[in-house]
Write an enzyme that holds these catalytic residues in place. Sequence first.
Site, PDB file in Angstrom:
ATOM      1  N   ASP A 165      -5.625-108.331  -4.385  1.00  0.00           N
ATOM      2  CA  ASP A 165      -6.692-108.531  -3.418  1.00  0.00           C
ATOM      3  C   ASP A 165      -5.992-108.444  -2.070  1.00  0.00           C
ATOM      4  OD1 ASP A 165      -8.389-109.745  -1.471  1.00  0.00           O
ATOM      5  OD2 ASP A 165      -9.583-110.547  -3.104  1.00  0.00           O
ATOM      6  N   HIS A 166      -6.226-107.347  -1.350  1.00  0.00           N
ATOM      7  CA  HIS A 166      -5.358-107.109  -0.190  1.00  0.00           C
ATOM      8  C   HIS A 166      -5.540-108.158   0.909  1.00  0.00           C
ATOM      9  CE1 HIS A 166      -8.831-104.971   1.587  1.00  0.00           C
ATOM     10  NE2 HIS A 166      -8.233-105.089   2.739  1.00  0.00           N
ATOM     11  N   HIS A 212     -12.606-110.854  -1.557  1.00  0.00           N
ATOM     12  CA  HIS A 212     -11.857-111.181  -0.332  1.00  0.00           C
ATOM     13  C   HIS A 212     -12.299-112.506   0.295  1.00  0.00           C
ATOM     14  CE1 HIS A 212     -10.561-107.187  -0.903  1.00  0.00           C
ATOM     15  NE2 HIS A 212     -11.489-106.553  -0.206  1.00  0.00           N
TER      16      HIS A 212
HETATM   17  C1  BG6 Z   1     -12.270-103.117   0.883  1.00  0.00           C
HETATM   18  C2  BG6 Z   1     -13.728-102.786   0.806  1.00  0.00           C
HETATM   19  O1  BG6 Z   1     -11.866-103.846  -0.239  1.00  0.00           O
HETATM   20  O2  BG6 Z   1     -12.061-103.917   2.045  1.00  0.00           O
HETATM   21  C3  BG6 Z   1     -14.172-102.033   2.047  1.00  0.00           C
HETATM   22  O3  BG6 Z   1     -13.938-101.970  -0.336  1.00  0.00           O
HETATM   23  C4  BG6 Z   1     -13.844-102.838   3.275  1.00  0.00           C
HETATM   24  O4  BG6 Z   1     -15.565-101.752   2.008  1.00  0.00           O
HETATM   25  C5  BG6 Z   1     -12.388-103.261   3.257  1.00  0.00           C
HETATM   26  O5  BG6 Z   1     -14.087-101.999   4.398  1.00  0.00           O
HETATM   27  C6  BG6 Z   1     -12.099-104.226   4.389  1.00  0.00           C
HETATM   28  O6  BG6 Z   1     -10.719-104.433   4.471  1.00  0.00           O
HETATM   29  P1  BG6 Z   1     -10.041-104.763   5.868  1.00  0.00           P
HETATM   30  O7  BG6 Z   1      -8.629-105.016   5.527  1.00  0.00           O
HETATM   31  O8  BG6 Z   1     -10.249-103.547   6.733  1.00  0.00           O
HETATM   32  O9  BG6 Z   1     -10.783-105.941   6.413  1.00  0.00           O
END
Ligand code: BG6
Length: 496
Positions: A181-182, A244
């Site tokens: 989960d980034h 997230h």
């Molecule tokens: C991804 C989603 O996991 O996270 C995207 O699939 C979203 O829709 C993105 O734009 C948001 O990540 P960050 O790091 O740009 O907030």
Amino acid sequence: MKIEADNNCIVIFGASGDLTHRKLIPALYHLYKIGRLTEHFSVLGVARSNFDDETFREKMRQALIQCEEATGETLDAFCQHLYYQSINTFEAEDYAKLIPRLTALHQQYETEGNTLYYLSTPPSLYGVIPECLAAHGLNTEEQGWKRLIVEKPFGYDIETARALDIQIHRFFEEHQIYRIDHYLGKETVQNLLVLRFSNGLFEPLWNRNFIDYVEITGAESIGVEDRGGYYDGSGAMRDMFQNHLLQVLAMVAMEPPAIINADSMRDEVAKVLHCLHPLKADELENHLVLGQYTASVIDGEEVKGYLQEKGVPADSTTETYMAVRCEIDNWRWAGVPFYVRTGKRLPARVTEIVIHFKTTPHPVFSQKAPENKLIIRIQPDESISMRFGLKKPGAGFEAKEVSMDFRYADLASPSLLTAYERLLLDAMKGDATLFARTDAVHACWQFVQPILDYKAERSRIYEYEAGTWGPSEADKLIAKQGRVWRKPSGFMKKKV
Ligand code: BG6
Ligand code: NDP
């Protein structure tokens, strides 16, 4: 603690796809450039597309030049570590082609059999690939460790998440599985733990006695871009909230772990997620607002509505915005609402947490004092801002809101890692602390499932114009308890 990755071969399934050239290869390149990958690593790209090593290298080189402005010897040297094998990823027999490639790479790079499999394919392959690897003994740890990174989404609902776990656990043990989960790889999300647990100042106040409510916002200014096909089957709930934002909520609400390691951290995360108050259908009416953006003009430019986006059915009821009021049924948080919202095509890209503290018990001064709040900006312009009231200079005792601000950039070193860099490195070091464990993933789905059922049965989607802060019903949701959403703005001035 180890600084560098173990020697290993990284096998990326879906290597011809978007994530590989946009995120994974740039992350590996940067780790290589700053010396966190030794020379003892190789990357074997795997997909159906018919490339050879040279074609794959050239594609990755072009991607790196575009997004990293990489040039020169480091780029050449990095690309020499890249290899490619075309297979039919659905055919177990075809995986036999990986054996001679991996044997040769392990020998050439002295990687002792250590192998990191990265599933960067459509989710339909997440259960198939582990089984096909196992059919050739490529999952066993007799020679070197074998780890499996699984991209999101981990399941489509509680049932499919459980089924996927069963499928993967047939061939890989939990200690080998790294669910990515980034958001957990973001420095500022990790900083939440340090802010909370390394200061005597905040933790005594971090509970129902002093906190009135918590806001978590994950706003994006972009629309669904060219991902309409994927997004329509997902929506804001599955795309951002289930994973997230619930992980961020867990970081805000969890109990302090005894020490920071994979088990104790993830025990506390799972524990608090299990305490989320399950929302019943009749509560959902008052706790949830779903929205969908409509066409509008932003800064003089016409912007499409969701229903006009490529890949989106003209009658879609998928939500591009959601706001929900959550509660946590435990000693620390009883009665404290957590308002969480996320959406596409909002006025800004900003992720932040706002802790609203209770007001003073007795109004000493005649006028209302400013609120005390702590604003934790996850991105962009990562920062922490403490807001409180002080005396306005001059006659009388009028209070005005002032802030004490900290900008994360003031600490940042040039080798700060992006989320994918940090998580790939951790997986190569065998540190699963920042990866979601199966019980936490299930707890998230468990909480979200009634919302998904409600959404499927009697979804009520409110429209909001692209470029606004979502439907007005979301304001009413929070106004029921006399509160208003914070409208985030560039509250930090860039240092010159
Ligand atoms: C991804 C989603 O996991 O996270 C995207 O699939 C979203 O829709 C993105 O734009 C948001 O990540 P960050 O790091 O740009 O907030
Ligand atoms: P892609 O759609 O680009 O797919 C990756 C590769 O998988 C393709 O290049 C293709 O390779 C193969 N593939 C595509 N469709 C099929 C199919 N029907 N059957 C078998 N193989 C197929 O995905 P991304 O690279 O964008 O993402 C990979 C995973 O990561 C997805 O699960 C996504 O949800 C997740 N993810 C992606 C993000 C992103 O920013 N892209 C962000 C967060 C998560 P070939 O045809 O050569 O086999």
